[in-house]
Scaffold this motif. Structure first.
Motif, PDB file in Angstrom:
ATOM      1  N   PRO A 102       0.798  -1.232   0.000  1.00  0.00           N
ATOM      2  CA  PRO A 102       0.000   0.000   0.000  1.00  0.00           C
ATOM      3  C   PRO A 102       0.828   1.278   0.000  1.00  0.00           C
ATOM      4  CG  PRO A 102      -0.186  -1.140   2.098  1.00  0.00           C
ATOM      5  CD  PRO A 102       0.527  -2.058   1.174  1.00  0.00           C
ATOM      6  N   ARG A 103       1.890   1.324   0.749  1.00  0.00           N
ATOM      7  CA  ARG A 103       2.684   2.556   0.797  1.00  0.00           C
ATOM      8  C   ARG A 103       3.336   2.840  -0.555  1.00  0.00           C
ATOM      9  NH1 ARG A 103       4.945   6.208   4.650  1.00  0.00           N
ATOM     10  NH2 ARG A 103       5.761   7.853   3.321  1.00  0.00           N
ATOM     11  N   VAL A 104       3.863   1.810  -1.189  1.00  0.00           N
ATOM     12  CA  VAL A 104       4.492   1.973  -2.505  1.00  0.00           C
ATOM     13  C   VAL A 104       3.463   2.495  -3.503  1.00  0.00           C
ATOM     14  CG1 VAL A 104       5.532   0.722  -4.450  1.00  0.00           C
ATOM     15  CG2 VAL A 104       6.267   0.232  -2.104  1.00  0.00           C
ATOM     16  N   GLU A 105       2.300   1.881  -3.530  1.00  0.00           N
ATOM     17  CA  GLU A 105       1.259   2.282  -4.483  1.00  0.00           C
ATOM     18  C   GLU A 105       0.731   3.686  -4.187  1.00  0.00           C
ATOM     19  OE1 GLU A 105       0.432   0.834  -7.270  1.00  0.00           O
ATOM     20  OE2 GLU A 105       1.701  -0.890  -6.895  1.00  0.00           O
ATOM     21  N   MET A 106       0.522   3.990  -2.920  1.00  0.00           N
ATOM     22  CA  MET A 106      -0.008   5.312  -2.585  1.00  0.00           C
ATOM     23  C   MET A 106       1.033   6.400  -2.841  1.00  0.00           C
ATOM     24  SD  MET A 106      -2.529   4.395   0.579  1.00  0.00           S
ATOM     25  CE  MET A 106      -3.259   6.015   0.705  1.00  0.00           C
ATOM     26  N   ASP A 107       2.300   6.111  -2.590  1.00  0.00           N
ATOM     27  CA  ASP A 107       3.368   7.063  -2.941  1.00  0.00           C
ATOM     28  C   ASP A 107       3.369   7.303  -4.448  1.00  0.00           C
ATOM     29  OD1 ASP A 107       4.269   7.410  -0.324  1.00  0.00           O
ATOM     30  OD2 ASP A 107       6.015   6.095  -0.557  1.00  0.00           O
ATOM     31  N   ARG A 108       3.196   6.231  -5.207  1.00  0.00           N
ATOM     32  CA  ARG A 108       3.176   6.363  -6.672  1.00  0.00           C
ATOM     33  C   ARG A 108       1.994   7.231  -7.115  1.00  0.00           C
ATOM     34  NH1 ARG A 108       3.163   1.442 -11.039  1.00  0.00           N
ATOM     35  NH2 ARG A 108       1.513   0.657  -9.692  1.00  0.00           N
ATOM     36  N   LEU A 109       0.823   6.998  -6.536  1.00  0.00           N
ATOM     37  CA  LEU A 109      -0.349   7.797  -6.894  1.00  0.00           C
ATOM     38  C   LEU A 109      -0.133   9.270  -6.545  1.00  0.00           C
ATOM     39  CD1 LEU A 109      -3.270   5.443  -5.818  1.00  0.00           C
ATOM     40  CD2 LEU A 109      -2.396   5.854  -8.134  1.00  0.00           C
ATOM     41  N   LEU A 110       0.388   9.528  -5.375  1.00  0.00           N
ATOM     42  CA  LEU A 110       0.634  10.913  -4.976  1.00  0.00           C
ATOM     43  C   LEU A 110       1.611  11.576  -5.949  1.00  0.00           C
ATOM     44  CD1 LEU A 110      -0.028  13.048  -2.770  1.00  0.00           C
ATOM     45  CD2 LEU A 110       2.202  12.465  -1.835  1.00  0.00           C
ATOM     46  N   GLY A 111       2.607  10.836  -6.394  1.00  0.00           N
ATOM     47  CA  GLY A 111       3.582  11.365  -7.335  1.00  0.00           C
ATOM     48  C   GLY A 111       2.997  11.664  -8.710  1.00  0.00           C
ATOM     49  N   MET A 112       1.836  11.135  -8.992  1.00  0.00           N
ATOM     50  CA  MET A 112       1.170  11.363 -10.274  1.00  0.00           C
ATOM     51  C   MET A 112       0.243  12.573 -10.234  1.00  0.00           C
ATOM     52  SD  MET A 112       0.353   7.340 -10.982  1.00  0.00           S
ATOM     53  CE  MET A 112      -0.882   7.648 -12.216  1.00  0.00           C
ATOM     54  N   LEU A 113       0.077  13.157  -9.064  1.00  0.00           N
ATOM     55  CA  LEU A 113      -0.815  14.314  -8.928  1.00  0.00           C
ATOM     56  C   LEU A 113      -0.118  15.597  -9.329  1.00  0.00           C
ATOM     57  CD1 LEU A 113      -2.737  13.990  -5.542  1.00  0.00           C
ATOM     58  CD2 LEU A 113      -3.674  13.818  -7.849  1.00  0.00           C
ATOM     59  N   LYS A 114      -0.843  16.425 -10.049  1.00  0.00           N
ATOM     60  CA  LYS A 114      -0.359  17.767 -10.344  1.00  0.00           C
ATOM     61  C   LYS A 114      -0.419  18.593  -9.062  1.00  0.00           C
ATOM     62  CE  LYS A 114      -2.014  17.864 -15.120  1.00  0.00           C
ATOM     63  NZ  LYS A 114      -2.996  18.491 -16.044  1.00  0.00           N
ATOM     64  N   GLN A 115       0.369  19.658  -9.017  1.00  0.00           N
ATOM     65  CA  GLN A 115       0.311  20.576  -7.877  1.00  0.00           C
ATOM     66  C   GLN A 115      -1.135  21.040  -7.708  1.00  0.00           C
ATOM     67  OE1 GLN A 115       2.756  21.266  -5.752  1.00  0.00           O
ATOM     68  NE2 GLN A 115       1.356  22.504  -4.549  1.00  0.00           N
ATOM     69  N   GLY A 116      -1.635  20.979  -6.488  1.00  0.00           N
ATOM     70  CA  GLY A 116      -3.015  21.366  -6.215  1.00  0.00           C
ATOM     71  C   GLY A 116      -4.018  20.252  -6.455  1.00  0.00           C
ATOM     72  N   GLY A 117      -3.517  19.062  -6.822  1.00  0.00           N
ATOM     73  CA  GLY A 117      -4.398  17.934  -7.123  1.00  0.00           C
ATOM     74  C   GLY A 117      -4.970  17.280  -5.879  1.00  0.00           C
ATOM     75  N   VAL A 118      -5.897  16.360  -6.120  1.00  0.00           N
ATOM     76  CA  VAL A 118      -6.615  15.669  -5.049  1.00  0.00           C
ATOM     77  C   VAL A 118      -6.486  14.161  -5.238  1.00  0.00           C
ATOM     78  CG1 VAL A 118      -8.881  15.266  -4.003  1.00  0.00           C
ATOM     79  CG2 VAL A 118      -8.312  17.529  -4.891  1.00  0.00           C
ATOM     80  N   LEU A 119      -6.058  13.479  -4.180  1.00  0.00           N
ATOM     81  CA  LEU A 119      -6.078  12.020  -4.127  1.00  0.00           C
ATOM     82  C   LEU A 119      -7.203  11.639  -3.168  1.00  0.00           C
ATOM     83  CD1 LEU A 119      -5.064   9.119  -4.544  1.00  0.00           C
ATOM     84  CD2 LEU A 119      -3.329   9.562  -2.773  1.00  0.00           C
ATOM     85  N   ALA A 120      -8.229  10.996  -3.702  1.00  0.00           N
ATOM     86  CA  ALA A 120      -9.392  10.600  -2.897  1.00  0.00           C
ATOM     87  C   ALA A 120      -9.326   9.106  -2.624  1.00  0.00           C
ATOM     88  CB  ALA A 120     -10.674  10.946  -3.640  1.00  0.00           C
ATOM     89  N   VAL A 121      -9.339   8.757  -1.344  1.00  0.00           N
ATOM     90  CA  VAL A 121      -9.284   7.361  -0.920  1.00  0.00           C
ATOM     91  C   VAL A 121     -10.561   7.040  -0.161  1.00  0.00           C
ATOM     92  CG1 VAL A 121      -8.071   5.678   0.514  1.00  0.00           C
ATOM     93  CG2 VAL A 121      -6.768   7.387  -0.776  1.00  0.00           C
ATOM     94  N   MET A 122     -11.234   6.006  -0.618  1.00  0.00           N
ATOM     95  CA  MET A 122     -12.439   5.547   0.085  1.00  0.00           C
ATOM     96  C   MET A 122     -12.211   4.102   0.495  1.00  0.00           C
ATOM     97  SD  MET A 122     -16.309   5.559  -1.339  1.00  0.00           S
ATOM     98  CE  MET A 122     -17.622   4.693  -0.516  1.00  0.00           C
ATOM     99  N   THR A 123     -12.295   3.862   1.796  1.00  0.00           N
ATOM    100  CA  THR A 123     -12.137   2.523   2.349  1.00  0.00           C
ATOM    101  C   THR A 123     -12.834   2.494   3.701  1.00  0.00           C
ATOM    102  OG1 THR A 123     -10.535   0.775   2.888  1.00  0.00           O
ATOM    103  CG2 THR A 123      -9.910   3.029   3.473  1.00  0.00           C
TER     104      THR A 123
END
Length: 175
Positions: A102-123
């Motif tokens: 999970p940490r590897v994948e979530m770090d990767r997702l965060l790295g794909m966000l543009k400045q000011g972007g939103v990462l939405a996680v639902m669990t």
């Protein structure tokens, strides 16, 4: 990883999900993440539905109101090109509990966000109110890691960004 399902068994389990874009109840369920994300993004923003599943619906909901959304799912939309792109918003709806790293994948997702972007996680998040021994969510053999609001705060602090919660199960990370 000896206690994890094989990829074949994992997909067989996902194939039983009824993720139908025509199902009003499923759309209402996804609205828990859709509504907070819509409030944060701008016209023309581009998104990624990470872990879209067999019946991509959240992406369709965004597209219906004018957003472009790419899909990724290791079984149903295995488009590795998405990992070379940048996004204004990324949704991971009922997927992080399935991640082997999970940490590897979530770090990767965060790295794909543009400045000011939103990462939405639902669990479904564990809390002091949850009796883990009787918690239904842990009984799904594809659910192999669990999160709490404390976990989400920890990640936000590590990433140097803000996290905001909507209800008990949605976290929005603001890059």
């Amino acid at each position: 990883m000896q206690f994890h399902l094989s990829a074949v068994d994992e997909k067989l389990r996902y194939d039983t999900h009824e993720n139908n874009p025509e199902n009003a109840g499923y759309r209402a369920f996804l609205s828990q993440v859709f509504e907070p994300v819509i409030a944060q993004i701008g016209k023309g923003d581009k998104g990624l539905d990470f872990g879209c599943g067999p019946g991509p619906t959240l992406s369709l909901m965004f597209e219906e109101v004018g957003y472009s959304v790419d899909l990724f799912d290791k079984f149903y939309a295995n488009n590795l090109e998405v990992f070379e792109r940048q996004y204004d918003f990324i949704t991971a709806t009922e997927v992080v509990e399935h991640l082997r790293e999970p940490r590897v994948e979530m770090d990767r997702l965060l790295g794909m966000l543009k400045q000011g972007g939103v990462l939405a996680v639902m669990t479904q998040m564990i809390s002091e109110k949850v009796d883990f021994a009787s918690w239904y969510y842990k009984n799904d053999p594809t659910h192999i890691c669990f999160f709490s609001k404390k976990t989400m705060y920890y990640l936000a602090k590590q990433w140097g960004i803000k996290v905001t919660f909507f209800g008990d199960n949605v976290a929005l990370f603001m890059a």
